[in-house]
Write an enzyme that holds these catalytic residues in place. Structure first.
Site, mmCIF file in Angstrom:
data_model
loop_
_atom_site.group_PDB
_atom_site.id
_atom_site.type_symbol
_atom_site.label_atom_id
_atom_site.label_comp_id
_atom_site.label_asym_id
_atom_site.label_seq_id
_atom_site.Cartn_x
_atom_site.Cartn_y
_atom_site.Cartn_z
ATOM 1 N N CYS A 75 57.910 30.065 40.788
ATOM 2 C CA CYS A 75 59.000 29.388 39.909
ATOM 3 C C CYS A 75 59.972 28.605 40.596
ATOM 4 C CB CYS A 75 59.639 30.314 38.986
ATOM 5 S SG CYS A 75 60.620 29.757 37.759
ATOM 6 N N CYS A 112 63.559 30.014 39.412
ATOM 7 C CA CYS A 112 64.154 31.272 39.833
ATOM 8 C C CYS A 112 63.605 31.912 41.007
ATOM 9 C CB CYS A 112 64.205 32.263 38.643
ATOM 10 S SG CYS A 112 62.461 33.008 38.103
ATOM 11 N N ASP A 117 45.947 38.662 28.543
ATOM 12 C CA ASP A 117 45.110 37.390 28.538
ATOM 13 C C ASP A 117 43.730 37.569 28.906
ATOM 14 O OD1 ASP A 117 45.324 34.494 29.338
ATOM 15 O OD2 ASP A 117 45.279 34.960 31.284
ATOM 16 N N ASP A 169 47.577 35.257 35.750
ATOM 17 C CA ASP A 169 46.996 35.650 34.609
ATOM 18 C C ASP A 169 48.083 36.904 34.260
ATOM 19 O OD1 ASP A 169 44.776 34.155 34.662
ATOM 20 O OD2 ASP A 169 43.645 35.651 35.781
ATOM 21 N N GLU A 217 45.629 36.097 22.169
ATOM 22 C CA GLU A 217 45.787 34.644 21.962
ATOM 23 C C GLU A 217 44.779 34.369 20.673
ATOM 24 O OE1 GLU A 217 46.959 31.543 25.227
ATOM 25 O OE2 GLU A 217 45.439 33.017 25.928
HETATM 26 ZN ZN LIG Z 1 61.510 31.511 36.740
#
Ligand SMILES: [Zn+2]
Length: 389
Positions: free
Chosen positions: A330, A333, A174, A340, A258
């Site tokens: 998240c 989860c 990245d 990054d 990318e």
């Molecule tokens: Zn997750």
């Protein structure tokens, strides 16, 4: 490599710069006119024949003072530029204005290094600073002069290249602004601090430049001063990028990055951002050729792929992520992500998917007509740039 022409030699160089630029502009105008008047496209051979005739006239007889092969090379470059334009790989060729483009000319043949001096047609041996052994046969030499009045010879040789040993590792990278690059294996490459100092200096010098009267002596002095800082930044930056790409290519056989928006870059007015863009461009360029040389797979993924927003553990997409969020949790989860690092892990995953052919049409970028995977076959002999200066 840096060269040190004496006064007579630098005058002859100026004539070469001027004549090759003239040839480019002359045939660009002729090609445009021919197309406008008769819709006829002129070829390299049309131009080359006209060039021979031009040199016999009184008006353009001075073209004989310079190496004829350098003039032909300029015609050839124009032809290549047209070819690239028609293949939609480049913009339409532009006229070269004195002082606004880098002065350069090419010697496509008969260049040699003898007794630590550079020998090219029409010139007495030129003093050169050889900082790396020149291996293989010299294919051609490009002489250039920077805005800061330094002269360089970029020597392109044909060498037998021995690729680096194989590796079984894959990496996602990245490229950022805060850190220069964050890799999926957790390694972070920081921006070099010196750039910051020079950016400050560059801003200052540019401001000074804008205050000077157009066409004045002081303005041209200030322009040189500004160019010096530019040059310094570029050298430090490119050097650092070489260290980075060298290590990555050595350690990994699959490298995923990318795809960058090169078009959007040009419109940038923020200096720090502009430098970051230029660095990304240079990084991509280095990865491309170093991967080719060393039998590595360089995979470019669509830059619209939400690499930062996606949880690399469960694929949940965090729509609320803002640019300021350096860390996020998240909701699905519970994993705590470094922005990054998570992005680089996703870039790797996406790249491997693309490689195995599981990516979507858009991810494979077929709609853009772009190849996602770089050329993997390695030719045994390939030209290698020794020093671009
Ligand atoms: Zn997750």
């Amino acid at each position: 490599m840096r060269i040190y022409p004496n006064k007579e030699q630098s005058e002859l160089m100026s004539r070469h710069f001027g004549s090759t630029r003239f040839v480019w502009n002359y045939f660009l105008a002729e090609r445009k006119q021919s197309y406008l008047e008769s819709k006829k496209s002129l070829s390299y051979y049309d131009n080359a024949q006209t060039l021979v005739a031009l040199k016999k006239t009184d008006e353009f007889g001075w073209l004989k003072d310079v190496n004829s092969q350098s003039l032909q090379a300029s015609v050839k470059d124009l032809d290549t530029a047209y070819g690239r334009f028609f293949k939609k790989q480049a913009m339409f060729p532009k006229f070269k204005k004195k002082g606004l483009c880098i002065d350069s000319f090419r010697c496509p043949q008969n260049a040699k290094i003898v007794n630590n001096k550079l020998q090219i047609p029409k010139f007495n041996p030129i003093k050169i600073k050889i900082h790396r052994e020149i291996k293989g046969k010299i294919l051609f030499v490009t002489i250039s002069k920077t805005q800061t009045d330094k002269y360089f010879a970029a020597i392109t040789c044909e060498v037998e290249y021995k690729p680096l040993p194989k590796s079984d590792k894959a990496i996602g990278i990245d490229l950022g602004i805060k850190s220069f690059a964050v890799c999926s294996d957790g390694i972070v490459f920081e921006n070099i601090k010196t750039t910051k100092k020079y950016v400050k200096k560059l801003t200052y010098e540019q401001r000074q430049l804008s205050k000077k009267k157009k066409g004045s002596n002081n303005r041209s002095k200030q322009r040189k001063q500004t160019a010096l800082v530019h040059e310094k930044i570029r050298n430090v930056r490119v050097d650092n990028i070489h260290k980075f790409t060298k290590q990555i290519v050595k350690d990994n056989s699959i490298i995923v990055i990318e795809n960058l928006n090169v078009k959007g870059m040009v419109k940038n007015h923020n200096l720090a951002k502009a430098i970051a863009d230029a660095s990304w461009y240079e990084t991509t360029r280095q990865f491309k050729y170093k991967s080719d040389w060393n039998d590595r797979n360089l995979v470019k993924i669509d830059r619209f792929f939400p690499s930062s927003k996606t949880c690399n553990v469960c694929n949940f997409i965090n729509q609320n992520l803002t640019l300021e969020d350096r860390e996020w949790t998240c909701l699905n989860c519970g994993t705590i992500h470094d922005r990054d690092l998570n992005a680089s892990k996703n870039i790797l995953k996406q790249g491997l998917k693309t490689l195995s052919g599981c990516g979507t049409q858009s991810e494979l970028k077929q709609k853009h007509g772009e190849a996602s995977v770089s050329n993997q076959s390695l030719r045994p002999m390939m030209p290698r740039q020794l020093a671009a200066g």
